[in-house]
Motif scaffolding. Structure first.
Motif, PDB file in Angstrom:
ATOM      1  N   GLN A  28       0.852  -1.197   0.000  1.00  0.00           N
ATOM      2  CA  GLN A  28       0.000   0.000   0.000  1.00  0.00           C
ATOM      3  C   GLN A  28       0.881   1.237   0.000  1.00  0.00           C
ATOM      4  OE1 GLN A  28      -2.369   1.479   3.451  1.00  0.00           O
ATOM      5  NE2 GLN A  28      -4.127   0.967   2.183  1.00  0.00           N
ATOM      6  N   SER A  29       1.016   1.855  -1.156  1.00  0.00           N
ATOM      7  CA  SER A  29       1.789   3.088  -1.294  1.00  0.00           C
ATOM      8  C   SER A  29       0.824   4.198  -1.675  1.00  0.00           C
ATOM      9  CB  SER A  29       2.883   2.931  -2.358  1.00  0.00           C
ATOM     10  OG  SER A  29       3.791   1.911  -1.994  1.00  0.00           O
ATOM     11  N   LEU A  30       0.762   5.230  -0.822  1.00  0.00           N
ATOM     12  CA  LEU A  30      -0.248   6.273  -0.965  1.00  0.00           C
ATOM     13  C   LEU A  30       0.390   7.643  -1.109  1.00  0.00           C
ATOM     14  CD1 LEU A  30      -2.641   5.180   1.937  1.00  0.00           C
ATOM     15  CD2 LEU A  30      -2.753   4.486  -0.463  1.00  0.00           C
ATOM     16  N   LEU A  31      -0.122   8.420  -2.037  1.00  0.00           N
ATOM     17  CA  LEU A  31       0.301   9.809  -2.176  1.00  0.00           C
ATOM     18  C   LEU A  31      -0.362  10.630  -1.065  1.00  0.00           C
ATOM     19  CD1 LEU A  31       2.003  11.479  -4.225  1.00  0.00           C
ATOM     20  CD2 LEU A  31      -0.145  12.082  -5.345  1.00  0.00           C
ATOM     21  N   GLN A  32       0.449  11.374  -0.305  1.00  0.00           N
ATOM     22  CA  GLN A  32      -0.066  12.192   0.790  1.00  0.00           C
ATOM     23  C   GLN A  32       0.594  13.567   0.755  1.00  0.00           C
ATOM     24  OE1 GLN A  32      -2.523  11.239   2.648  1.00  0.00           O
ATOM     25  NE2 GLN A  32      -2.520   9.018   2.398  1.00  0.00           N
ATOM     26  N   ASP A  33      -0.129  14.560   1.295  1.00  0.00           N
ATOM     27  CA  ASP A  33       0.459  15.884   1.487  1.00  0.00           C
ATOM     28  C   ASP A  33       0.111  16.350   2.900  1.00  0.00           C
ATOM     29  OD1 ASP A  33      -2.212  16.615   1.259  1.00  0.00           O
ATOM     30  OD2 ASP A  33      -1.991  17.585  -0.693  1.00  0.00           O
ATOM     31  N   GLY A  34      -0.082  17.633   3.132  1.00  0.00           N
ATOM     32  CA  GLY A  34      -0.374  18.109   4.476  1.00  0.00           C
ATOM     33  C   GLY A  34      -1.759  17.761   4.980  1.00  0.00           C
ATOM     34  N   GLY A  35      -2.632  17.240   4.113  1.00  0.00           N
ATOM     35  CA  GLY A  35      -3.967  16.842   4.526  1.00  0.00           C
ATOM     36  C   GLY A  35      -5.055  17.714   3.924  1.00  0.00           C
ATOM     37  N   LEU A  50      -3.084   9.679  -7.457  1.00  0.00           N
ATOM     38  CA  LEU A  50      -2.700  10.064  -8.818  1.00  0.00           C
ATOM     39  C   LEU A  50      -3.898  10.307  -9.725  1.00  0.00           C
ATOM     40  CD1 LEU A  50       0.371   7.770  -9.594  1.00  0.00           C
ATOM     41  CD2 LEU A  50       0.361  10.240  -9.242  1.00  0.00           C
ATOM     42  N   GLN A  51      -4.935   9.481  -9.573  1.00  0.00           N
ATOM     43  CA  GLN A  51      -6.094   9.596 -10.448  1.00  0.00           C
ATOM     44  C   GLN A  51      -7.229  10.396  -9.818  1.00  0.00           C
ATOM     45  OE1 GLN A  51      -5.251   8.378 -13.295  1.00  0.00           O
ATOM     46  NE2 GLN A  51      -3.446   7.312 -12.471  1.00  0.00           N
ATOM     47  N   GLY A  52      -7.070  10.779  -8.562  1.00  0.00           N
ATOM     48  CA  GLY A  52      -8.135  11.507  -7.887  1.00  0.00           C
ATOM     49  C   GLY A  52      -9.267  10.627  -7.402  1.00  0.00           C
ATOM     50  N   THR A  53      -9.061   9.303  -7.379  1.00  0.00           N
ATOM     51  CA  THR A  53     -10.120   8.368  -6.990  1.00  0.00           C
ATOM     52  C   THR A  53      -9.780   7.607  -5.715  1.00  0.00           C
ATOM     53  OG1 THR A  53      -9.159   6.731  -8.502  1.00  0.00           O
ATOM     54  CG2 THR A  53     -10.985   8.072  -9.331  1.00  0.00           C
ATOM     55  N   GLY A  54      -8.726   8.027  -5.009  1.00  0.00           N
ATOM     56  CA  GLY A  54      -8.399   7.409  -3.733  1.00  0.00           C
ATOM     57  C   GLY A  54      -7.715   6.063  -3.829  1.00  0.00           C
ATOM     58  N   GLU A  55      -7.117   5.742  -4.955  1.00  0.00           N
ATOM     59  CA  GLU A  55      -6.480   4.439  -5.120  1.00  0.00           C
ATOM     60  C   GLU A  55      -4.992   4.497  -4.764  1.00  0.00           C
ATOM     61  OE1 GLU A  55      -7.089   2.832  -8.982  1.00  0.00           O
ATOM     62  OE2 GLU A  55      -9.273   3.102  -8.938  1.00  0.00           O
ATOM     63  N   PRO A  56      -4.454   3.406  -4.199  1.00  0.00           N
ATOM     64  CA  PRO A  56      -3.000   3.332  -3.986  1.00  0.00           C
ATOM     65  C   PRO A  56      -2.268   3.190  -5.317  1.00  0.00           C
ATOM     66  CG  PRO A  56      -4.034   1.239  -3.451  1.00  0.00           C
ATOM     67  CD  PRO A  56      -5.152   2.197  -3.740  1.00  0.00           C
ATOM     68  N   LEU A  57      -0.947   3.284  -5.276  1.00  0.00           N
ATOM     69  CA  LEU A  57      -0.165   3.127  -6.504  1.00  0.00           C
ATOM     70  C   LEU A  57      -0.385   1.749  -7.119  1.00  0.00           C
ATOM     71  CD1 LEU A  57       3.361   4.690  -5.855  1.00  0.00           C
ATOM     72  CD2 LEU A  57       1.303   5.762  -6.783  1.00  0.00           C
TER      73      LEU A  57
END
Length: 306
Positions: free
Chosen positions: A12-19, A141-148
Motif C-alpha cells: 500500500q503506497s499512498l500519495l499524501q500531502d499536508g492533509g 494520482l487519479q483523484g479516486t483514492g487508489e494506492p499506486l
C-alpha cells in the motif's frame, strides 16, 4: 511531464500531502501522513515546503524507475533501500538519474517509509489536497483514492543539489523500542471512574492487527466506560472507549463524528510513533499537560516551517 515509473507498488503506497483540512463538517476526514515526523523530515531534506506531496509506503517492497535526473529523500521505517543494487543510507537524500531503479525491501522496523522528491510529486488536487483517502475515494494520482499500481507514473520535475544530506542520528527514532505515548486528558474523562482512568495509564496495551489508517485499536484488559447518548465531532488522536472496553485511537482517516466516550487525546507528536508500531507492539501511556504539548507542537511546526 516525466517522473518515476512504478515497477512494483508494494502492499500500500499512498500519495499524501499536508492533509485535506476544512471539510470535516461535510464528513470528509483530513487524511495526510500518519507519521508527521518522518514525512516532515523527508521534505525538509529536499528544502520542500511543509506538506509537499510525497509517498507513504506501508511495509516497503516498492520499486521505481526514473525517467529524469532528480533527488529523493527516504525516511521512516527501516527498509533495505538500494539504487541499482547499491545500498542507500537511511533518513537521507540522494541523487537519482534517468534509467536508475530504486528498490525498497520489506520493513525491518517501523511500518511506514516516506519518499519525497525535490519539488514534490504532481497530482490533481481535490478539496485542496492530493492526499489519498481510500474510504472516501479522494486523492491520489487519479483523484479516486487508489494506492499506486504497477505502471503508474509519479510526475515530478528534474532537480539537482550539490551534495547528499542525512538527518542527524539523534532525530532518527528507534522503532523497536517500546512505545511510550503521552495523553492529554479531557473529553469525557470526568465521567470515567477514577480507578478506570488509573488503569488505562498503569496497564500495558498491545496494538491490534485490526488497526488501520482510520483507527489504532488497542488490546488489553477492558475498561469500563460511561455511556453517552449523543454523537459529537471528533479529531485525530481522540481516544474512544467503545462498549467492549478496548480503546481506539483515531488516525488520519478518522470519521468526523463519534458517539463513544473520549478519555483524552494522544499527544500530536506521539501519533508519529504510534504510526510505526507493528501489530502486538507494546504500548504504554502517561498523562501530559496540555500546555506542555502545545509548546512542543509549536516548536515542531516552527522547525519544519509550517
Amino acid at each position: 511531464m516525466s517522473g518515476l515509473r512504478v515497477i512494483r507498488p508494494g502492499p500500500q503506497s499512498l500519495l499524501q500531502d499536508g492533509g485535506r483540512h476544512g471539510w470535516q463538517h461535510f464528513g470528509v476526514s483530513p487524511a495526510g501522513p500518519l507519521d508527521l515526523h518522518a514525512a516532515a523530515w523527508a521534505n525538509r531534506l529536499l528544502d520542500n515546503p511543509w506538506g509537499t506531496p510525497l509517498l507513504e509506503i506501508a511495509l516497503g517492497y516498492l520499486e521505481l524507475e526514473s525517467e529524469l535526473d532528480t533527488w529523493l529523500a527516504l525516511t521512516g521505517a527501516e527498509v533495505a533501500a538500494t539504487l541499482d543494487g547499491t545500498p542507500l543510507p537511511p533518513w537521507s537524500r540522494f541523487p537519482l538519474r534517468a534509467g536508475q531503479r530504486l528498490k525498497l525491501g520489506f520493513a525491518r522496523s517501523g511500518q511506514r517509509a516516506y519518499l519525497a522528491v525535490a519539488g514534490g510529486f504532481h497530482a490533481p488536487s481535490q478539496l485542496g489536497s492530493v492526499s489519498t483517502q481510500q474510504r472516501e475515494g479522494l486523492g491520489g494520482l487519479q483523484g479516486t483514492g487508489e494506492p499506486l499500481r504497477t505502471g503508474d507514473l509519479l510526475p515530478c520535475l528534474a532537480a539537482d543539489f550539490s551534495r547528499a544530506l542525512s538527518v542527524p542520528w539523534p532525530y532518527q527514532p528507534d522503532y523497536r523500542a517500546p512505545a511510550r505515548l503521552r495523553v492529554i486528558g479531557g473529553g469525557d474523562k470526568a465521567g470515567f471512574a477514577a480507578d478506570q482512568v488509573q488503569a488505562f495509564f498503569e496497564r500495558s496495551w498491545q496494538l491490534s492487527p485490526q488497526s488501520d489508517r482510520m483507527g489504532a485499536r488497542l488490546l488489553g484488559e477492558p475498561l469500563a466506560a460511561p455511556s453517552r447518548q449523543w454523537s459529537q465531532g471528533v479529531c485525530r488522536g481522540a481516544i474512544q472507549v467503545p462498549p467492549d472496553g478496548q480503546p481506539i485511537i483515531l488516525q488520519a482517516d478518522h470519521q468526523t463524528m463519534g458517539g463513544y466516550p473520549i478519555l483524552g487525546w494522544l499527544h500530536p507528536l506521539d501519533q508519529a510513533r504510534l504510526a510505526q508500531c507493528p501489530a502486538h507492539h507494546e504500548l504504554r501511556f502517561s498523562p501530559v499537560d496540555i500546555g506542555e504539548a502545545q509548546g512542543e507542537l509549536r516548536e515542531f511546526y516552527r522547525f519544519f516551517g509550517r
